[in-house]
Design an enzyme around this catalytic site. Sequence first.
Site, PDB file in Angstrom:
ATOM      1  N   ASP A  48       0.800  -1.225  -0.099  1.00 52.76           N
ATOM      2  CA  ASP A  48      -0.064  -0.009  -0.062  1.00 52.76           C
ATOM      3  C   ASP A  48       0.912   1.429  -0.064  1.00 52.76           C
ATOM      4  O   ASP A  48       1.950   1.454   0.772  1.00 52.76           O
ATOM      5  CB  ASP A  48      -0.665   0.154   1.113  1.00 52.76           C
ATOM      6  CG  ASP A  48      -1.482  -1.187   1.799  1.00 52.76           C
ATOM      7  OD1 ASP A  48      -1.581  -2.038   0.876  1.00 52.76           O
ATOM      8  OD2 ASP A  48      -2.329  -1.108   2.428  1.00 52.76           O
ATOM      9  N   GLU A 230     -10.804  -2.081   4.058  1.00 52.08           N
ATOM     10  CA  GLU A 230      -9.317  -1.446   4.367  1.00 52.08           C
ATOM     11  C   GLU A 230      -8.888  -0.471   3.952  1.00 52.08           C
ATOM     12  O   GLU A 230      -9.717   0.213   2.819  1.00 52.08           O
ATOM     13  CB  GLU A 230      -8.219  -2.605   3.834  1.00 52.08           C
ATOM     14  CG  GLU A 230      -8.412  -4.225   4.179  1.00 52.08           C
ATOM     15  CD  GLU A 230      -7.152  -5.106   3.708  1.00 52.08           C
ATOM     16  OE1 GLU A 230      -6.621  -5.784   4.678  1.00 52.08           O
ATOM     17  OE2 GLU A 230      -6.845  -5.128   2.767  1.00 52.08           O
TER      18      GLU A 230
END
Length: 502
Positions: A48, A230
Amino acid sequence: MKIKKIAILICCSFLLGTGNLLAQHAVQMKEQYRPQFHFSPQKNWMNDPNGMVYSNGVYHLFFQYNPYSSVWGPMHWGHATSKDLIHWQQQPIAIYPDSLGTIFSGSAVADKNNTSGFGKNGQVPLVAMFTQHDTVGEKAGKNDFQNQSIAYSLDEGKTWIKYAGNPVIKNPGVKDFRDPKVMWFEPQKKWVMVLAARDIVSFYSSPDLKNWTKESDFGKDLGAHGGGWECPDLIQLDYNDNKTGKLNHRWVLIVNLNPGAPNGGSGTQYFIGNFDGKTFTTDQKDTRWMDYGPDNYAGVTWSNTGKRKILIGWMTNWLYANQVPTEKWRNAMTIPRELRLKQVGESVFLTSKPVAELAAIQSKPVSVANGSTKITLPCRLDISMNTNNDFSLDLSNDANEKLVIGYDKNSNQYFIDRSASGKVDFNKDFAAKHWAPRLTNNAGMNLTILVDKSSVEVFADDGLTVMTSVFFSTTPYKFIHLQENEKNTFPKLKYTQVKSIW
Ligand code: FRU
């Protein structure tokens, strides 16, 4: 005399040494699948994007990083910087694990009013908020091993000092409790944070980034719940209301989901609604996806960019991110994308387009008259058609491998078919044809397609339908063929060479 000689020798070997280093770096960044205009780490594993903040003319991109290997492992925050969102320089690791755990995803803000008190001598502190993942607690079978911490930097993101009072938000007993995204809520002069908690999000607020109060939850019966929620994000965007002609605004809640995406594995959904500083509300009934392709995940926006909202995503999918055939380094980011709202009929949709800064590395566009030409990657392709007929664009090489991008009128869907794109057998889910709905009835279609060494990003209908897909051809694609299938004609096609950023 002797001393002079030694000095010359030292100088030479130093020059040779740096020369070698530079050469090494150049080689490293030209490997077979290495993206040439997308950020990827020089070596080892990345996931990420984290802590993106714009500060003093520099875009900071932190990222989930395992410095020890090219598969996921103990998470640190890696760091890269750019002045134009296109040319990136990797920096030393920014945040290291400590006794509270490894450093999972999170965000960063420029605390201009020094609400945190971390600022010194007028230096605006950058404050990062992230999840600390306690592997010991996890192994012991506890539920509270993910807690939220903060750290600050007084040297433009180079070094970070962890706050002594960490964690600032303790886990209430929810196993998946992570990825805080912080923003300044001007109407109430406070910080607002959105956090993923299993398969919903929770909103918190704070006067100083240290003390947080829970405000509300969102999402229990809304949107897609095929997996965990998420990396959420909350942004406000303006748009022109078609009916009133007036400037209006909406709040957009971005929620990443894994698994459960429309084409399998990880994906990003969004909700259009309102936010009053405490609660997010929406009357959106359908599930909307920011990118229908398989390979754009965990995307969130830069903070401190004013009304302009720029998102970057991780260009892969948890289904196979650990197995893609790159070995020394793994995974790249998408092109940074500017987000906007667009009204279609009664509904307001989120659109994404490559940032305009990309123009700096584009050569002169060339028109391709008969649909076929030789290409060199990386490149950009622009298609415009005044019909809504089936079309297909093949990218191919001498090894008979091809990637096909197209539109199917019958089902009113765009697609990317990577079943025969090259190496596909490293994971059973990789070889597939992926679909995305067309969201407008406009007569005529336009598509912008960015092709790097191992990725394609398709922006159709001014960014209303977006698809991102990675591929691993055994030799680079070097031909394209575009065809309007029913009429056997060649729609307008422009080919633009893109320069390497390395
Ligand atoms: C999303 C994610 C986050 C987490 C991070 C760990 O890809 O699972 O929820 O913070 O990756 O690396």
